[in-house]
Write a protein that holds these residues in place. Structure first.
Motif, PDB file in Angstrom:
ATOM      1  N   VAL A   1      25.435  26.061  23.376  1.00 28.04           N
ATOM      2  CA  VAL A   1      24.384  25.327  22.675  1.00 28.04           C
ATOM      3  C   VAL A   1      24.954  24.565  21.483  1.00 28.04           C
ATOM      4  O   VAL A   1      24.550  23.441  21.184  1.00 28.04           O
ATOM      5  CB  VAL A   1      23.271  26.305  22.220  1.00 28.04           C
ATOM      6  N   LYS A   2      25.935  25.146  20.797  1.00 25.88           N
ATOM      7  CA  LYS A   2      26.492  24.518  19.604  1.00 25.88           C
ATOM      8  C   LYS A   2      27.412  23.344  19.917  1.00 25.88           C
ATOM      9  O   LYS A   2      27.703  22.536  19.043  1.00 25.88           O
ATOM     10  CB  LYS A   2      27.246  25.549  18.768  1.00 25.88           C
ATOM     11  N   THR A   3      27.896  23.274  21.140  1.00 27.82           N
ATOM     12  CA  THR A   3      28.848  22.213  21.496  1.00 27.82           C
ATOM     13  C   THR A   3      28.348  21.284  22.590  1.00 27.82           C
ATOM     14  O   THR A   3      29.032  20.324  22.924  1.00 27.82           O
ATOM     15  CB  THR A   3      30.179  22.841  21.963  1.00 27.82           C
ATOM     16  N   LEU A   4      27.159  21.561  23.150  1.00 30.45           N
ATOM     17  CA  LEU A   4      26.702  20.786  24.303  1.00 30.45           C
ATOM     18  C   LEU A   4      26.373  19.343  23.935  1.00 30.45           C
ATOM     19  O   LEU A   4      26.742  18.397  24.643  1.00 30.45           O
ATOM     20  CB  LEU A   4      25.474  21.474  24.923  1.00 30.45           C
ATOM     21  N   LEU A   5      25.678  19.135  22.817  1.00 34.59           N
ATOM     22  CA  LEU A   5      25.235  17.789  22.426  1.00 34.59           C
ATOM     23  C   LEU A   5      25.640  17.502  20.993  1.00 34.59           C
ATOM     24  O   LEU A   5      24.842  17.651  20.058  1.00 34.59           O
ATOM     25  CB  LEU A   5      23.713  17.661  22.572  1.00 34.59           C
ATOM     26  N   PRO A   6      26.879  17.084  20.754  1.00 32.70           N
ATOM     27  CA  PRO A   6      27.257  16.689  19.391  1.00 32.70           C
ATOM     28  C   PRO A   6      26.528  15.426  18.973  1.00 32.70           C
ATOM     29  O   PRO A   6      25.943  14.707  19.800  1.00 32.70           O
ATOM     30  CB  PRO A   6      28.770  16.465  19.496  1.00 32.70           C
ATOM     31  N   ALA A   7      26.575  15.128  17.690  1.00 36.01           N
ATOM     32  CA  ALA A   7      25.808  14.000  17.140  1.00 36.01           C
ATOM     33  C   ALA A   7      26.245  12.659  17.710  1.00 36.01           C
ATOM     34  O   ALA A   7      25.474  11.702  17.699  1.00 36.01           O
ATOM     35  CB  ALA A   7      25.924  13.988  15.620  1.00 36.01           C
ATOM     36  N   THR A   8      27.473  12.565  18.207  1.00 33.37           N
ATOM     37  CA  THR A   8      27.965  11.278  18.720  1.00 33.37           C
ATOM     38  C   THR A   8      27.461  10.971  20.110  1.00 33.37           C
ATOM     39  O   THR A   8      27.661   9.864  20.597  1.00 33.37           O
ATOM     40  CB  THR A   8      29.501  11.293  18.736  1.00 33.37           C
ATOM     41  N   ASN A   9      26.801  11.941  20.796  1.00 30.70           N
ATOM     42  CA  ASN A   9      26.412  11.757  22.191  1.00 30.70           C
ATOM     43  C   ASN A   9      24.905  11.763  22.393  1.00 30.70           C
ATOM     44  O   ASN A   9      24.448  12.011  23.503  1.00 30.70           O
ATOM     45  CB  ASN A   9      27.036  12.860  23.066  1.00 30.70           C
ATOM     46  N   VAL A  10      24.104  11.561  21.366  1.00 30.30           N
ATOM     47  CA  VAL A  10      22.652  11.652  21.493  1.00 30.30           C
ATOM     48  C   VAL A  10      22.018  10.340  21.034  1.00 30.30           C
ATOM     49  O   VAL A  10      22.621   9.572  20.280  1.00 30.30           O
ATOM     50  CB  VAL A  10      22.101  12.827  20.650  1.00 30.30           C
ATOM     51  N   PRO A  11      20.770  10.075  21.471  1.00 30.03           N
ATOM     52  CA  PRO A  11      20.087   8.860  21.018  1.00 30.03           C
ATOM     53  C   PRO A  11      19.794   8.896  19.525  1.00 30.03           C
ATOM     54  O   PRO A  11      19.809   9.958  18.881  1.00 30.03           O
ATOM     55  CB  PRO A  11      18.787   8.861  21.847  1.00 30.03           C
ATOM     56  N   GLU A  12      19.452   7.727  18.998  1.00 29.66           N
ATOM     57  CA  GLU A  12      19.160   7.620  17.572  1.00 29.66           C
ATOM     58  C   GLU A  12      17.937   8.442  17.180  1.00 29.66           C
ATOM     59  O   GLU A  12      17.850   8.964  16.068  1.00 29.66           O
ATOM     60  CB  GLU A  12      18.936   6.151  17.214  1.00 29.66           C
ATOM     61  N   SER A  13      16.979   8.578  18.108  1.00 25.54           N
ATOM     62  CA  SER A  13      15.759   9.323  17.790  1.00 25.54           C
ATOM     63  C   SER A  13      16.057  10.786  17.500  1.00 25.54           C
ATOM     64  O   SER A  13      15.368  11.416  16.692  1.00 25.54           O
ATOM     65  CB  SER A  13      14.764   9.207  18.945  1.00 25.54           C
ATOM     66  N   TYR A  14      17.078  11.373  18.146  1.00 27.45           N
ATOM     67  CA  TYR A  14      17.442  12.758  17.884  1.00 27.45           C
ATOM     68  C   TYR A  14      17.929  12.903  16.433  1.00 27.45           C
ATOM     69  O   TYR A  14      17.553  13.832  15.716  1.00 27.45           O
ATOM     70  CB  TYR A  14      18.539  13.216  18.841  1.00 27.45           C
ATOM     71  N   ILE A  15      18.786  11.966  16.034  1.00 24.45           N
ATOM     72  CA  ILE A  15      19.345  12.026  14.684  1.00 24.45           C
ATOM     73  C   ILE A  15      18.252  11.803  13.640  1.00 24.45           C
ATOM     74  O   ILE A  15      18.179  12.504  12.625  1.00 24.45           O
ATOM     75  CB  ILE A  15      20.463  10.982  14.536  1.00 24.45           C
ATOM     76  N   ASP A  16      17.348  10.844  13.908  1.00 25.53           N
ATOM     77  CA  ASP A  16      16.270  10.582  12.961  1.00 25.53           C
ATOM     78  C   ASP A  16      15.333  11.772  12.836  1.00 25.53           C
ATOM     79  O   ASP A  16      14.844  12.088  11.742  1.00 25.53           O
ATOM     80  CB  ASP A  16      15.490   9.344  13.404  1.00 25.53           C
ATOM     81  N   ALA A  17      15.046  12.436  13.970  1.00 26.17           N
ATOM     82  CA  ALA A  17      14.158  13.598  13.926  1.00 26.17           C
ATOM     83  C   ALA A  17      14.756  14.712  13.074  1.00 26.17           C
ATOM     84  O   ALA A  17      14.072  15.333  12.255  1.00 26.17           O
ATOM     85  CB  ALA A  17      13.874  14.089  15.344  1.00 26.17           C
TER      86      ALA A  17
END
Length: 724
Positions: A61-77
């Motif tokens: 879970v901690k390594t599956l989706l790093p910040a560089t591999n997700v849409p902008e909406s994930y980071i904004d949320a």
């Protein structure tokens, strides 16, 4: 002449066996080579070994989706919840903040509890949920809203196209935050403005992550942007309320000042950029900062005067702010970074101590780290070979960096495990990686970005990309004024440069060999100094017995001899330090220049092999088919003719004429591309200047240290007995 010694004799191709670029030596005729096999031995594929144990779910879970591999909406949320008082620290949110994701999402309590159980492992985390865990939470919420299987495997399968769920509660929090900022910044307020609010520490990290992930936005399954995959697609990304076109599967860089750049066929760095006005300078500086953060700027800077002759054309304004930072001093780093005064991206390659694999199928791994991209990935040597092979297919007419060999043969013995050779290969990988990221075109290639940032093995990506690589000119239309803009003496310039580069490359190959010999000679002299010093110290033990007749002056004599021994040891240390400085500094600089020259030489060789056309043959065939077609048209009315023969000839003529147009356009693109690469190669002359300046200063420094050492010795030996 080989740069790294004689290579092992090539094994003749055997009938019935598949040959691959990455074939290793085979001990028997049973197993075929694998494209992924770079082990030191041979035999069955290491991928047939038992599958290693999977890591714990919490680690996944901690390594599956790093910040560089997700849409902008994930980071904004995540940032919205963190800034709304639900932070469990500088970079994590509480479970209460995580539950805000579920409010208004349309999921029942059982689904919410199941998602939280998957993310937390059934235990309440003491330090909250980090950014990567929160990304998994949002992805699972999106899968639930799409009525798909809510599992970690489902998230992994959708990694390239993650769902973007509807999060009404998060949207309300964001709206409230924006309204608060609007009221605070309203010009109608006559109250004394309060001190500006300090953003939490996680805010700056979030911004940097947003900049870094720009390089991986809008990826399709095909990172090369093959026409079959993107047929009918309209890839546009909204940046500051402007539509920015996507090229080759990645977002094109915005021009300075927000001006829309005209369509180009090969690259945009050969056109003159207009000087932005004062109103657009702020926007330009913002884009420059973003380009430096994720390494996405073009990075050409200005070059020469547009009105001068030579190769024609000229470089426009820098795309990453390098032209505006001409006064910044460049740092000295292995693999480059010393020639230009602006700050360049630096990639480090570190050899991991432990080998991976079992018995004869072991291989070495390298940690590849980019500070500008804030990425750390693990790669093996065959990954570098595969990347270069793809770049050869896509960019055959560009200055591609050299890759060190996997092994060399010395006196019939293959060196692949020798520590000195392994270190030389690591440094060669450093030069290769830095030359890639600093190239204005190759550094923006999507596959290079993925190679440096995606923290997963490349086995799946290899299979996916290998068959979709296309030459960069495929499907491009020739602008009407491009051919006329090229200098008329361009081919003569190519021949002149090629001749000079060929001779210079041979000279630099010899210079690197001589410099290594000088370095080893320094080490040998240092070793002899140590032996000489030890012999002098041993000599003092016999002085008293040798001069037993009168021992009054023996103590002063021994003290002077010991002083000479001490200063010889100091000189030995200085020689070793200087040799080490040569090895890590000037020798690497010479090798960088050698690699550049050999790369240009190989670019011209590839042009000879791949830039050929059959236009004369097609013209003769068109003439022949037109003659036959004219005969069919003028035939007597009752003359026999095969059905459909006239239509077939007409179609053949049209096809051949279109082929001539396409081949001619490709030839013009190749000329422009090679011209651009030679303009880029021109910058290497400044690297040579900096190389000699630094080396001379280094020699002066060590010469002064040696002079000070011997000057101090001359003062100490003044007290030795003189017999007066």
């Amino acid at each position: 002449m080989s740069l790294f010694g004689s290579s092992p004799p090539a094994e003749p191709a055997r009938e019935g066996k598949s040959q691959s670029l990455f074939d290793d030596d085979r001990a028997n005729d049973v197993a075929d080579s694998s494209i992924f096999d770079d082990g030191d031995g041979s035999g069955p594929s290491p991928w047939d070994m038992p599958t290693p144990k999977k890591p714990a779910k919490g680690g996944v879970v901690k390594t599956l989706l790093p910040a560089t591999n997700v849409p902008e909406s994930y980071i904004d949320a995540f940032d919205t919840i963190l800034e709304s008082g639900f932070g469990a620290g500088m970079s994590s949110v509480t479970l209460a903040g995580a539950r805000k994701v579920f409010e208004g999402s349309g999921m029942d309590a059982d689904e919410q509890a199941r998602i939280l159980n998957i993310v937390t492992g059934g235990q309440e985390p003491s330090d909250g949920l980090g950014r990567s865990e929160f990304n998994v939470l949002v992805a699972l919420t999106g899968l639930a809203q799409e009525h798909e299987e809510v599992t970690l495997d489902g998230v992994d399968e959708r990694r390239l196209k993650l769902p973007e769920p509807s999060l009404p509660a998060v949207q309300q929090m964001r709206t409230a935050k924006v309204s608060e900022n609007t009221e605070y910044n309203s010009p109608s307020s006559h109250e004394t403005p309060a001190p500006p609010k300090q953003s939490p520490p996680g805010d700056s990290q979030a911004k940097s992550r947003r900049l870094r992930r720009d390089s991986l936005e809008n990826l399709d399954a095909d990172p090369w942007g093959g026409p079959a995959l993107h047929k009918g697609h309209t890839h546009t990304v909204s940046v500051n309320n402007e539509a920015t076109p996507s090229t080759n599967g990645t977002t094109a860089a915005r021009p300075l000042g927000g001006a829309a750049a005209g369509n180009r066929t090969t690259s945009t760095f050969t056109t003159h950029s207009e000087v932005p006005d004062s109103t657009s300078s702020t926007l330009a500086n913002d884009d420059i900062s973003a380009g430096q953060a994720d390494g996405s700027g073009a990075g050409w800077g200005s070059f020469g005067n547009p009105g001068q002759g030579g190769l024609g054309g000229g470089f426009g304004l820098s795309g990453d702010g390098q032209g505006s930072q001409a006064n910044l001093a460049g740092s000295r780093s292995l693999g480059g970074g010393r020639t230009n005064r602006h700050i360049e991206e630096t990639v480090t390659v570190t050899l991991l101590p432990e080998k991976e694999g079992v018995f004869m199928f072991q291989h070495r791994n390298y940690e590849v780290k980019s500070a500008r991209r804030a990425s750390t990935v693990i790669r093996r040597y065959s990954d570098f070979v595969w990347l270069l092979d793809c770049l050869h297919k896509r960019y055959p007419f560009r200055l591609l960096p050299l890759l060190p060999p996997k092994r060399v043969a010395v006196n019939g013995r293959h060196l692949a495990t020798d520590s000195n050779f392994v270190e030389k290969r690591r440094r060669g990988l450093v030069r290769f990686a830095n030359a890639l990221v600093r190239h204005p075109v190759l550094g923006q290639e999507e596959l290079v970005k993925m190679f440096l940032t995606v923290p997963t093995e490349l086995a799946g990506l290899r299979k996916q990309v290998s068959n979709s690589v296309q030459e960069e000119f495929t499907g491009k239309q020739l602008p009407p004024d491009l051919e006329d803009s090229l200098p008329t003496n361009l081919m003569e310039t190519f021949d002149t440069v090629r001749s000079g580069v060929r001779q210079s490359a041979e000279a630099y190959i010899n210079l690197c060999t001589l410099l290594e010999r000088l370095m080893k000679r320094n080490v040998g002299i240092a070793a002899d100094y140590l032996r000489f010093s030890t012999a002098l110290v041993n000599l003092t033990e016999n002085s008293e017995s040798a001069y037993a007749t009168d021992t009054n002056d023996v103590p002063l004599l021994n003290e002077g001899i010991k002083s000479t021994a001490r200063h010889l040891t100091t000189s030995q240390t200085l020689l070793e330090d200087e040799a080490r400085a040569w090895d890590e500094g000037v020798l690497e600089d010479f090798k960088k220049q050698r690699d550049t020259l050999v790369g240009v030489r190989e670019m011209f060789d590839r042009r000879d092999r791949y830039a050929r056309d059959n236009i004369p043959y097609l013209e003769r065939r068109i003439e022949s088919n037109e003659h036959k077609l004219q005969g069919l048209i003028n035939r007597p009315p009752n003359a026999p003719v095969k059905p459909g023969e006239q239509e077939k000839l007409e179609q053949a003529v049209r096809t051949d004429k279109q082929s001539i147009v396409d081949q001619h356009a490709r030839g013009v693109f190749i000329k422009e591309c090679v011209r651009d690469e030679l303009l880029y190669f021109q910058q290497s002359q400044y690297h040579i200047s900096k190389l000699h300046q630094d080396w001379s200063q280094e020699r002066v420094k060590y010469a002064e240290l040696q002079a000070d050492n011997w000057r101090a010795l001359s003062e100490q030996v003044e007290n030795m007995p003189g017999g007066d």
